[in-house]
Design an enzyme around this catalytic site. Structure first.
Site, short mmCIF file in Angstrom:
data_model
loop_
_atom_site.label_atom_id
_atom_site.label_comp_id
_atom_site.label_asym_id
_atom_site.label_seq_id
_atom_site.Cartn_x
_atom_site.Cartn_y
_atom_site.Cartn_z
CB THR A 106 -27.63 11.66 3.11
OG1 THR A 106 -26.73 11.69 2.01
CG2 THR A 106 -28.19 13.05 3.35
CE LYS A 148 -24.97 14.08 -0.25
NZ LYS A 148 -25.10 12.67 0.00
#
Lengths: 311, 311
Positions: free
Chosen positions: A105, A181
């Protein structure tokens, strides 16, 4: 995409990072018939992988030498950059035309930058953040929010098929997967904090917490995170499934992105302060539902299985 | 519980407040065979009720004179207190042994106080906040979070059965129902704000918002409110189903309760500031998803169907 290694018909992949997620992803690819080489900076992780029949390598560059697909399962952007461009970095060792599948991420701007650097070297980059947890990683049932060039998708396809139950194809530019995300992490992080603020407020009022869980999960106040995390609080079990520090990191990324874009995020800012306080109070490696313990400490509320002043 | 009015076998109820919720609740009770008298301070509401065959009264006290059950469907604690104890207040006019079913969202401490006052007068009080919206009110399919004495529940039972698909019986003291409702409102109010913060941040980044909705509603970042409210934003339709002012009120109650109990609510505080800003910017009577328009104004993000600077 044929491998030049000992089995010419098989796709070869390297997995960088054999933690709870990477280990399961490597196993899922092996099950799908992919030749997998695993690497981790921790030798214990490599040994565990070898003990279950996995091939391993002692250096990053050795791990990727024959790989058509490199799946990077490290923690953040800094580790991803180190894997690619640090000492023993693989960007100079990957096969021409191979694809780097990046699952950490990170800020979408960094994903775009890494992609441009790799493409300039004749390599492909798939921006492919994952969600689903270790159990689904082991079963090859992750969700992947992916973006990248058609060539990157085509090269990564065997790995995606092996690792994921659902692959969202979100566009042809790196960064879009990362942006999706981050929207999910924004909501997830705020919802965990809201769930902990609410359930501990219920405890402070002396309400029957099992009943609160029953009513809320059937009402408009419900969230995926309330339903998933509040049982940890009700059980008084803060064994880390996902740690406080994950959201210190991810809401920090959201806040940095938003500041750069002149976009105000007051809910993220409030939630991040609570994750920081929980980490500062010694709970950084505990389950993210430990925010409930923080609220209890700050208010004298009594939660199940909880000493009043335990950090 | 027999009625002394013209049909001695039938339960008689009064409904105070014939807005979108009260009107449907009165109709549901009529359908169930309860003799219903409606009252509203707005004569148009009374006339609409009469036009559909409802009995009405011109004063509060006349409305409740024969009622075994009084269902109060007003906006807040102040209106509830006025109905009971103001000029023309009904506490002196209700039949001995009748029950007052209070559906307004309010501080649990006020619900306890009102209950004690009515019980001292030989009346019953059922703390009975509702959720479900006007459509479910009209179908008799509300959710009611109720608490009160066994006598209050017994007296209110015919009305509860007629109005609700689900009655949570949460305890024998007034205030518990209100407390559960406030926990739900805490979460609902924060989740709407988080949904608007997230979807407008996605717009600011130029993401495909329909795709964001698809991905998030299938991911760990989902909430009941994200799933329900974001479609209003995607349609650019801010017709009020539930208004910004509702959460100015309800998160205000949560914040006041929490302050009184020395319990910190940083997420509620952040969300409340956004509802206040939306109201101050002229959107108080618009749908609560108008927080997305506020975020767009504050950041230059472009939302569907939205003029960049429209308030």
């Amino acid at each position: 995409m044929s491998s030049h290694a000992e089995s010419p018909e098989r796709v070869t992949a390297a997995v960088i990072g054999l933690g709870s997620m990477g280990f399961g992803m490597a196993q899922s690819m092996k099950r799908a018939g992919i030749e997998v080489v695993g690497y981790d900076i921790t030798s214990a992780a490599v040994e565990r992988f070898a003990a279950e029949g996995g091939r391993s390598a002692n250096t990053l560059r050795a791990a990727v030498a024959n790989a058509d697909i490199v799946v990077s399962v490290v923690v953040n952007a800094a580790q991803t950059e180190a894997v690619l461009f640090g000492a023993d970095g693989i960007s100079a060792a990957m096969k021409p035309g191979a694809v780097f599948v990046s699952s950490a991420t990170m800020d979408p701007a960094i994903a775009r930058c890494l992609s441009e650097q790799l493409e300039a070297l004749g390599l492909h980059y798939l921006d492919a953040p994952i969600s689903g947890g270790a159990a689904r990683a082991a079963k090859g049932e992750l969700t992947i929010m992916a973006s990248g060039s058609p060539q990157a998708f085509a090269a990564a396809r065997p790995a995606l098929d092996a690792m994921a139950a659902k692959v969202y194809e979100l566009g042809d530019a790196a960064g879009t997967g990362a942006a999706f995300k981050m929207i999910n992490q924004l909501l997830a992080g705020v919802h965990i904090a809201a769930a902990c603020e609410a359930i501990t407020f219920a405890a402070k009022q002396g309400l029957d917490l099992d009943r609160v869980y029953e009513v809320i999960t059937a009402s408009a106040g419900n969230s995926w995170m309330f339903e998933n995390r509040v049982p940890h609080v009700l059980a008084g079990d803060y064994t880390p499934l996902s740690a406080i520090e994950i959201f210190v990191k991810d809401l920090g990324i959201v806040q940095d992105m938003a500041r750069a874009e002149r976009y105000p995020v007051p809910l993220v800012a409030a939630a991040l302060q609570m994750y920081l306080a929980a980490s500062g109070a010694g709970m950084g490696r505990d389950d993210d539902s430990s925010l409930a313990r923080l609220y209890a400490q700050l208010s004298g509320a009594k939660l199940p299985g909880q000493e009043p002043n335990k950090a």
